[in-house]
Design a protein around this motif. Sequence first.
Motif, short mmCIF file in Angstrom:
data_model
loop_
_atom_site.label_atom_id
_atom_site.label_comp_id
_atom_site.label_asym_id
_atom_site.label_seq_id
_atom_site.Cartn_x
_atom_site.Cartn_y
_atom_site.Cartn_z
N ALA A 36 0.81 -1.22 0.00
CA ALA A 36 0.00 0.00 0.00
C ALA A 36 0.84 1.26 0.00
CB ALA A 36 -0.94 0.00 1.21
N GLY A 39 1.99 4.12 -4.67
CA GLY A 39 0.83 4.80 -5.21
C GLY A 39 0.07 3.90 -6.15
N PRO A 40 -1.20 4.21 -6.43
CA PRO A 40 -1.99 3.35 -7.33
C PRO A 40 -1.35 3.14 -8.69
CG PRO A 40 -3.39 4.95 -6.22
CD PRO A 40 -1.98 5.32 -5.89
N GLN A 41 -0.75 4.18 -9.24
CA GLN A 41 -0.13 4.05 -10.56
C GLN A 41 1.10 3.15 -10.51
OE1 GLN A 41 0.58 8.02 -11.98
NE2 GLN A 41 -1.55 8.32 -12.68
N ASP A 42 1.95 3.36 -9.48
CA ASP A 42 3.14 2.53 -9.35
C ASP A 42 2.77 1.08 -9.08
OD1 ASP A 42 4.78 4.71 -9.77
OD2 ASP A 42 4.98 5.15 -7.63
N TYR A 43 1.77 0.88 -8.22
CA TYR A 43 1.33 -0.47 -7.90
C TYR A 43 0.84 -1.18 -9.16
CZ TYR A 43 -1.41 -4.24 -5.78
OH TYR A 43 -1.92 -5.48 -5.45
N TRP A 44 0.01 -0.49 -9.94
CA TRP A 44 -0.53 -1.10 -11.15
C TRP A 44 0.58 -1.36 -12.17
CZ3 TRP A 44 -4.34 -3.83 -12.75
CH2 TRP A 44 -4.60 -3.96 -14.11
N SER A 48 1.18 -5.20 -13.35
CA SER A 48 0.73 -5.42 -14.73
C SER A 48 1.87 -5.42 -15.73
CB SER A 48 -0.29 -4.34 -15.13
OG SER A 48 0.30 -3.05 -15.09
N ALA A 243 4.12 -6.02 -3.77
CA ALA A 243 3.02 -5.80 -4.71
C ALA A 243 2.68 -7.08 -5.46
CB ALA A 243 3.39 -4.69 -5.68
N SER A 246 1.15 -9.63 -3.19
CA SER A 246 -0.24 -9.31 -2.84
C SER A 246 -1.22 -9.87 -3.86
CB SER A 246 -0.41 -7.80 -2.71
OG SER A 246 -0.30 -7.15 -3.97
#
Length: 273
Positions: A36, A39-44, A48, A243, A246
């Motif tokens: 967590a 950030g959402p962008q880095d995580y994605w 991906s 990440a 998870s």
Amino acid sequence: MKRNVLPGLPLSLGVTLFYVGLIVVLPLAALVFKAASLGPQDYWAIISSPRAVASYRVTALSALAATVFNLFFGLALAWVLTRYRFPGWRFVDALVDLPFALPTAVAGIALTALFANNGWFGSLLAPLGIKVAYTPIGIMIAMCFTSLPFIVRTVQPVLEDLDPALEEAAQSLGGSDWAIFRKVILPLLTPALLAGLSLSFARSLGEFGAIIFIAGNKPMETEITALLVFIRLEEYDYQAAAAIASVLLITAFAMLALTNLLQARALRYTIRN
């Protein structure tokens, strides 16, 4: 007044919750918080990435194939161990638990030695053009080996507890062997089968030691997700490792939740009928 073997509820509950929190919840919470922190962008972007997606595909498809194989072979093995007695029965029954006791790295080395091109099995398959070691087939075999006991040991007690009168009544009504199995035995086995399948699939998703020796670990082809997590840890990229890990955690939880839902429906169907 009935005396309990264990201490009272407050003490027993406190010890249980402390153990669960320390051994289970705390490591999972650390993993979630680490992931967590991205950030959402880095995580994605991490989960991906083409290499990560390829590892998900290899892991999920191999785990699915291993689970389907274990469904049929594990059920057949549990049936034989429950319904028949033959020379060496106890030895075969003990062998089922071998993957539990054997270090997974040892299992991986043994499977590689057997299925390499110069191994006992590999030398027979090579002339047929079948290569097992360092291919996805090797990953499936390693997953089958380590996850088979989960199905056998969940189905076997249910088979042992089945009332023979149910089968005898079905036979007296003229039911064939297949009809008796499909309409009488299988519905009673369904909750146990679902539990075994979910445990087998979850174990296959997280298997590491038995696979890395036989998989070849080639990125985009035979690299499993657990190995990719390990590689990121060796690179000190802890956020990326968390990440990717998870994704496995979410998949395992989703699988267990779905299985519990299906088990509840199967139990309600069994009770009504």
